[in-house]
Write an enzyme that holds these catalytic residues in place. Structure first.
Site, mmCIF file in Angstrom:
data_model
loop_
_atom_site.group_PDB
_atom_site.id
_atom_site.type_symbol
_atom_site.label_atom_id
_atom_site.label_comp_id
_atom_site.label_asym_id
_atom_site.label_seq_id
_atom_site.Cartn_x
_atom_site.Cartn_y
_atom_site.Cartn_z
ATOM 1 N N LYS A 27 -12.938 -2.099 11.804
ATOM 2 C CA LYS A 27 -13.966 -3.139 12.007
ATOM 3 C C LYS A 27 -14.025 -4.097 10.809
ATOM 4 C CE LYS A 27 -17.568 -0.394 12.250
ATOM 5 N NZ LYS A 27 -16.989 0.906 11.880
ATOM 6 N N ARG B 227 -26.568 1.297 13.565
ATOM 7 C CA ARG B 227 -25.904 2.601 13.637
ATOM 8 C C ARG B 227 -26.809 3.644 14.286
ATOM 9 N NH1 ARG B 227 -22.066 1.646 9.019
ATOM 10 N NH2 ARG B 227 -20.777 3.466 8.729
ATOM 11 N N ARG C 27 -7.275 4.899 3.025
ATOM 12 C CA ARG C 27 -7.972 3.680 2.604
ATOM 13 C C ARG C 27 -8.196 3.691 1.090
ATOM 14 N NH1 ARG C 27 -12.981 1.865 6.128
ATOM 15 N NH2 ARG C 27 -13.937 3.801 5.430
ATOM 16 N N ARG D 273 -12.863 5.524 -2.025
ATOM 17 C CA ARG D 273 -14.319 5.654 -1.929
ATOM 18 C C ARG D 273 -14.699 7.133 -1.901
ATOM 19 N NH1 ARG D 273 -15.897 1.935 3.168
ATOM 20 N NH2 ARG D 273 -17.295 3.687 3.530
ATOM 21 N N ARG E 157 -19.057 12.438 8.225
ATOM 22 C CA ARG E 157 -19.318 11.061 8.677
ATOM 23 C C ARG E 157 -19.013 10.910 10.159
ATOM 24 N NH1 ARG E 157 -15.954 7.324 5.093
ATOM 25 N NH2 ARG E 157 -17.032 5.616 6.095
#
Ligand code: AMP
Length: 216
Positions: free
Chosen positions: A13, A88, A127, A160, A171
């Site tokens: 996204k 969310r 990532r 991260r 998550r």
């Protein structure tokens, strides 16, 4: 254009929203980015949010809603916006809807990015981001030119905290429990479009542009 990008973490996204925001000249509002900025600046909001974020939990609705409403009231959002990572929860979606209603506005479209879980985990694990300019890389699909270094700043990339393997699963569980109900929520309102999030960045981008050019 007032649009929401909905989908699991790591689905792409953020990458696609950069491109779409530029193409349609609308501001991109990423609650994740706003929260990380507050954490870096060590504001009281950032201090409150940090623990939730590191554990892979959602930051309380009241905090995030305040953050988004403040942004949406700014002049740059008057002709449209792209929301990435918000809402969310159903509470956030309800609040957004009443905020827009109060301001005589409505959402045009919600794009739901879908991707199999194995692929999501792979994408999140690879990532990396630049601690300075915040550029985001993906070791397979958007690799830096020099191994482990930011193309722009030339400094080492970092992972991260919440992208580490021990946090990814929680998550995804939080997403399934609290965010997935929004798919039905927006489908029932007739504004949901599903986008296949698999394949290269360019392939998804192409599908997205076609989708956005079509009526809902
Ligand atoms: P993201 O960059 O969108 O993956 O967000 C990173 C983290 O920020 C999430 O795991 C949450 O802890 C927090 N966060 C971002 N957006 C929201 C939201 N709309 N509601 C609650 N927490 C959020």
């Amino acid at each position: 254009m007032r649009v929401i990008f909905l989908g699991p973490p790591g689905v792409g996204k953020g990458t696609q929203s950069e491109f779409i925001a530029q193409k349609y000249h609308i501001p991109k509002i990423s609650t994740g980015d706003l929260l990380r900025e507050s954490v870096d600046r060590q504001t009281s909001l950032g201090k409150e949010a940090k623990g939730f974020m590191d554990r892979g939990e959602l930051v309380p609705d009241i905090v995030v809603i305040g953050l988004v409403e403040e942004k949406l009231q700014s002049p740059e959002c008057q002709n449209g916006f792209l929301l990435d990572g918000f809402p969310r929860t159903v509470t956030q979606a309800d609040e957004l809807s009443s905020f827009l209603q109060r301001n005589g506005k409505s959402l045009d479209r919600v794009v739901y990015f879908s991707l199999p879980k194995t692929e999501i985990v792979k994408r999140i694990s690879g990532r990396r981001s630049c601690p300075e300019c915040k550029a985001v890389y993906q070791l397979e699909s958007i690799p830096p030119r020099r191994d482990g270094m930011c193309d722009v700043c030339g400094i080492p990339l970092i992972q991260r905290n919440d992208d580490k393997p021990e946090t990814i699963e929680s998550r995804l569980a939080v997403y399934q429990e609290q965010t997935e109900p929004l798919i039905k929520y927006y489908k029932n309102r007739g504004i949901l479009s599903e986008l296949d999030g698999s394949g290269s960045v360019a392939a998804v981008q192409e599908r997205l542009v076609v989708l956005l050019s079509q009526p809902r």
